[in-house]
Motif scaffolding. Structure first.
Motif, PDB file in Angstrom:
ATOM      1  N   MET A  11       9.965  52.249  75.515  1.00 19.69           N
ATOM      2  CA  MET A  11      11.245  52.702  74.823  1.00 19.69           C
ATOM      3  C   MET A  11      10.608  53.123  73.577  1.00 19.69           C
ATOM      4  SD  MET A  11      15.066  51.315  74.117  1.00 19.69           S
ATOM      5  CE  MET A  11      14.462  49.701  73.504  1.00 19.69           C
ATOM      6  N   LYS A  12      10.936  54.459  73.097  1.00 16.28           N
ATOM      7  CA  LYS A  12      10.450  54.753  72.033  1.00 16.28           C
ATOM      8  C   LYS A  12      10.943  54.433  70.770  1.00 16.28           C
ATOM      9  CE  LYS A  12       8.871  59.692  73.920  1.00 16.28           C
ATOM     10  NZ  LYS A  12       9.131  60.774  73.806  1.00 16.28           N
ATOM     11  N   MET A  13      10.511  54.194  69.684  1.00 19.38           N
ATOM     12  CA  MET A  13      10.830  53.647  68.408  1.00 19.38           C
ATOM     13  C   MET A  13      12.011  54.861  67.910  1.00 19.38           C
ATOM     14  SD  MET A  13       9.915  50.844  67.439  1.00 19.38           S
ATOM     15  CE  MET A  13      10.264  50.834  65.835  1.00 19.38           C
ATOM     16  N   ARG A  14      13.053  54.351  67.221  1.00 16.04           N
ATOM     17  CA  ARG A  14      14.173  55.339  66.677  1.00 16.04           C
ATOM     18  C   ARG A  14      14.139  55.278  65.520  1.00 16.04           C
ATOM     19  NH1 ARG A  14      16.449  52.361  71.039  1.00 16.04           N
ATOM     20  NH2 ARG A  14      17.225  50.947  69.602  1.00 16.04           N
ATOM     21  N   GLU A  15      14.471  56.420  64.672  1.00 19.74           N
ATOM     22  CA  GLU A  15      14.710  56.756  63.297  1.00 19.74           C
ATOM     23  C   GLU A  15      16.040  55.630  62.985  1.00 19.74           C
ATOM     24  OE1 GLU A  15      12.655  57.887  60.706  1.00 19.74           O
ATOM     25  OE2 GLU A  15      11.327  58.243  62.475  1.00 19.74           O
ATOM     26  N   PRO A  16      15.846  54.751  62.077  1.00 20.13           N
ATOM     27  CA  PRO A  16      16.976  54.076  61.520  1.00 20.13           C
ATOM     28  C   PRO A  16      18.148  54.832  61.142  1.00 20.13           C
ATOM     29  CG  PRO A  16      14.825  53.077  60.848  1.00 20.13           C
ATOM     30  CD  PRO A  16      14.580  54.532  61.072  1.00 20.13           C
ATOM     31  N   ALA A  17      19.268  54.666  61.717  1.00 24.81           N
ATOM     32  CA  ALA A  17      20.462  55.115  61.194  1.00 24.81           C
ATOM     33  C   ALA A  17      21.244  54.640  60.251  1.00 24.81           C
ATOM     34  CB  ALA A  17      21.401  55.721  62.385  1.00 24.81           C
ATOM     35  N   THR A  18      20.921  53.315  59.897  1.00 24.56           N
ATOM     36  CA  THR A  18      21.382  52.599  59.133  1.00 24.56           C
ATOM     37  C   THR A  18      20.431  51.644  57.983  1.00 24.56           C
ATOM     38  OG1 THR A  18      21.265  50.530  60.486  1.00 24.56           O
ATOM     39  CG2 THR A  18      23.245  52.073  60.548  1.00 24.56           C
ATOM     40  N   THR A  19      20.758  51.127  57.110  1.00 22.92           N
ATOM     41  CA  THR A  19      20.122  50.358  56.339  1.00 22.92           C
ATOM     42  C   THR A  19      20.332  48.859  56.688  1.00 22.92           C
ATOM     43  OG1 THR A  19      21.676  50.374  54.492  1.00 22.92           O
ATOM     44  CG2 THR A  19      20.065  51.953  54.677  1.00 22.92           C
ATOM     45  N   GLY A  20      19.318  48.263  56.215  1.00 22.57           N
ATOM     46  CA  GLY A  20      19.167  46.634  56.457  1.00 22.57           C
ATOM     47  C   GLY A  20      18.292  46.102  57.323  1.00 22.57           C
ATOM     48  N   PRO A  21      17.922  44.767  57.321  1.00 26.34           N
ATOM     49  CA  PRO A  21      16.627  44.455  57.977  1.00 26.34           C
ATOM     50  C   PRO A  21      16.548  44.461  59.530  1.00 26.34           C
ATOM     51  CG  PRO A  21      18.283  42.556  57.527  1.00 26.34           C
ATOM     52  CD  PRO A  21      18.621  43.878  56.658  1.00 26.34           C
ATOM     53  N   LEU A  22      17.890  44.937  60.155  1.00 23.52           N
ATOM     54  CA  LEU A  22      17.966  45.099  61.571  1.00 23.52           C
ATOM     55  C   LEU A  22      18.267  46.676  61.740  1.00 23.52           C
ATOM     56  CD1 LEU A  22      19.820  42.171  62.848  1.00 23.52           C
ATOM     57  CD2 LEU A  22      17.267  42.417  62.453  1.00 23.52           C
ATOM     58  N   LEU A  44      23.817  43.093  59.322  1.00 28.45           N
ATOM     59  CA  LEU A  44      22.480  43.255  58.893  1.00 28.45           C
ATOM     60  C   LEU A  44      21.758  44.464  59.365  1.00 28.45           C
ATOM     61  CD1 LEU A  44      21.585  39.410  59.932  1.00 28.45           C
ATOM     62  CD2 LEU A  44      21.973  40.555  57.608  1.00 28.45           C
ATOM     63  N   GLY A  45      22.336  45.498  59.851  1.00 34.10           N
ATOM     64  CA  GLY A  45      21.853  46.924  59.938  1.00 34.10           C
ATOM     65  C   GLY A  45      21.780  47.471  61.401  1.00 34.10           C
ATOM     66  N   SER A  88      17.971  39.329  49.025  1.00 36.87           N
ATOM     67  CA  SER A  88      17.454  40.269  47.646  1.00 36.87           C
ATOM     68  C   SER A  88      16.948  41.554  48.169  1.00 36.87           C
ATOM     69  CB  SER A  88      16.271  39.246  47.009  1.00 36.87           C
ATOM     70  OG  SER A  88      15.144  39.084  47.677  1.00 36.87           O
ATOM     71  N   GLU A  89      16.235  41.436  49.363  1.00 36.26           N
ATOM     72  CA  GLU A  89      15.514  42.595  49.418  1.00 36.26           C
ATOM     73  C   GLU A  89      16.247  43.509  50.536  1.00 36.26           C
ATOM     74  OE1 GLU A  89      13.112  43.622  47.651  1.00 36.26           O
ATOM     75  OE2 GLU A  89      13.391  41.591  46.534  1.00 36.26           O
ATOM     76  N   THR A  90      16.834  42.987  51.415  1.00 33.97           N
ATOM     77  CA  THR A  90      17.477  43.761  52.619  1.00 33.97           C
ATOM     78  C   THR A  90      18.978  43.217  52.699  1.00 33.97           C
ATOM     79  OG1 THR A  90      16.751  41.912  54.146  1.00 33.97           O
ATOM     80  CG2 THR A  90      15.385  43.991  53.736  1.00 33.97           C
ATOM     81  N   PRO A  91      20.151  43.459  51.697  1.00 31.77           N
ATOM     82  CA  PRO A  91      21.031  42.898  51.865  1.00 31.77           C
ATOM     83  C   PRO A  91      22.010  43.563  52.969  1.00 31.77           C
ATOM     84  CG  PRO A  91      20.945  44.524  50.099  1.00 31.77           C
ATOM     85  CD  PRO A  91      19.540  44.258  50.734  1.00 31.77           C
ATOM     86  N   ALA A  92      22.976  42.438  53.362  1.00 29.58           N
ATOM     87  CA  ALA A  92      23.805  42.740  54.419  1.00 29.58           C
ATOM     88  C   ALA A  92      24.917  43.626  53.654  1.00 29.58           C
ATOM     89  CB  ALA A  92      24.482  41.637  55.145  1.00 29.58           C
TER      90      ALA A  92
END
Length: 430
Positions: free
Chosen positions: A1-12, A36-37, A372-376
């Motif tokens: 499965m190809k990697m997708r461009e993230p449509a959201t922010t967050g660690p996931l 969490l994204g 601190s770096e990847t807030p929900a």
């Protein structure tokens, strides 16, 4: 499965979750993943939707949307897209299989074997997508003599022993097996499911392989017995309800003072000495019967009677102030409204308000951990039934308007759109 461009922010961000669950344990897990994204696509039955949509009152109704959403539903379905598909129809099951082939995670809480007849079980979906993480949440798991039974939080609180140790002590008014005031088995199972999914993602990062996760409510209920369960396994103790007392720590309960009740939670001998000095009862420190926690547990009745007698002359606010000054842990017993209005809770900004499509504000309790770096984040309020059906099926499966209308006409899906005035949904049903 190809990697997708993230449509959201967050660690996931960049992960896609296909949510086939309803009610609480599954939706609680997928909401966490969404916070969490992750992109969460919630599959619902046409017309009816998730059972909890009707679990009210109370309901939130902005006067415009055309759908009054129950508080229960709102509690566990933010950061999701709602897609209505009748998976009992072959065409509907095919749509779900196609979505699963593009997903990273599937979460479902059907009865054991309930999805196999539709070709939506773990074996079938993982055969077409070896990277898929398939999390199944059931009452009793797929093995054992109770596997075919349905499981519900209240039932499992009883069967798993939790109710036998909750409530007033035996012989006290109201002493009977008592459930916890929120569905803790569902909530804990949702948390364990999420933890397991994150572990499976880590394994997939290392090997490229997904896996199947089996979460059972009854298993969870035994796991969260914690010290009470271990008291039995190690010491043969059969725990009994103790009201607000603690089986292993004393004093650790509520006490009546002049104008209210106050919780005192002494966790070690130093805190106990501080409490006694504060109360001008140093004699209770010098007494060998109370000098250590083990001794206090053995002599809890006598000690708590003496402490209770001394505490009755104190006013609540004076006691709480003095406890804070002397390093004695404790606090008030708040109602829910008082808890939300507590100045510390407000300073932590636990409640966030977000607007729906019509601009009406809905309050939510935020994700409790602050990263601190990847807030929900709460990116979207819980969707109206079928709100994202056309969007997802067009974007993910490349269906055109004609195909969507055909599926809608055959009741495989339920299309949703906002009317021209923006005042409410139009549901196309044939």
């Amino acid at each position: 499965m190809k990697m997708r461009e993230p449509a959201t922010t967050g660690p996931l961000a960049g992960l896609r979750v296909l949510d086939l669950s309803r009610v609480l344990a599954g939706p609680w897990s997928t909401q966490i993943l969404g916070d969490l994204g992750a992109e969460v696509i919630k599959i619902e039955q046409p017309v009816k939707g998730d059972d909890t949509r009707s679990w009210g009152p109370p309901y939130f109704d902005d006067g415009m949307s055309g759908e009054a959403q129950s508080a229960y539903y709102l509690a566990c379905n933010r950061n999701k897209k709602s897609v209505t598909v009748d998976l009992s129809k072959p065409e509907g099951a095919a749509l779900i299989r196609d979505l699963a082939s593009q997903s990273d995670i599937v979460v479902e809480n059907f009865k054991v074997g309930g999805l196999k007849k539709f070709g939506l079980d773990a074996e079938a979906l993982r055969a077409q997508n070896q990277r898929l993480i398939y999390c199944s949440i059931t009452g009793f798991g797929p093995t054992g003599p109770y596997a075919d039974r349905g499981g519900y939080d209240f039932l499992i609180q009883g069967m798993g022993g939790l109710m036998s140790l909750t409530g007033p002590a035996v012989g006290q008014p109201g002493s009977e097996p008592t459930k916890v005031g929120v569905p803790v088995i569902d909530l804990f199972t949702g948390l364990y499911a999420t933890i397991s999914i994150l572990a499976a993602l880590r394994y997939r990062d290392q090997t490229g392989m997904g896996q199947t996760i089996d979460c059972a409510l009854l298993d969870t209920s035994l796991a969260i017995l914690a010290n009470q369960g271990m008291n039995h396994l190690i010491g043969g103790v059969i725990p009994k309800p103790m009201g607000n007392g603690h089986p292993n720590v004393v004093p650790y309960r509520n006490f009546q003072v002049a104008d209210a009740e106050v919780i005192i939670t002494v966790g070690n001998d130093g805190q106990y000495a501080n409490l006694c000095r504060m109360l001008d009862r140093t004699d209770l420190v010098a007494d060998a019967r109370y000098a250590t926690n083990s001794a206090r547990v053995e002599n809890r009745v006598d000690l708590e009677e003496q402490l209770g007698s001394t505490l009755k002359s104190w006013k609540r606010n004076d006691l709480l102030k003095s406890m804070a000054e002397h390093g004695v842990p404790g606090g008030p017993i708040n109602r829910v409204d008082q808890a939300f209005s507590d100045p510390h809770v407000q300073s932590r900004k636990v409640v966030e308000k977000h607007r729906n499509a019509n601009g009406a504000e809905i309050p939510f309790t935020r994700f409790p951990a602050l990263l601190s770096e990847t807030p929900a984040r709460i990116r979207s309020v819980p969707p109206r039934l079928g709100e994202n059906t056309a969007e997802v099926l067009k974007e993910r499966l490349h269906l055109n308007d004609e195909e969507l209308q055909d599926l809608n006409a055959r009741a495989v899906i339920q299309l949703f759109q906002v009317d021209a005035l923006g005042s409410g949904p139009v549901i196309f049903l044939v």
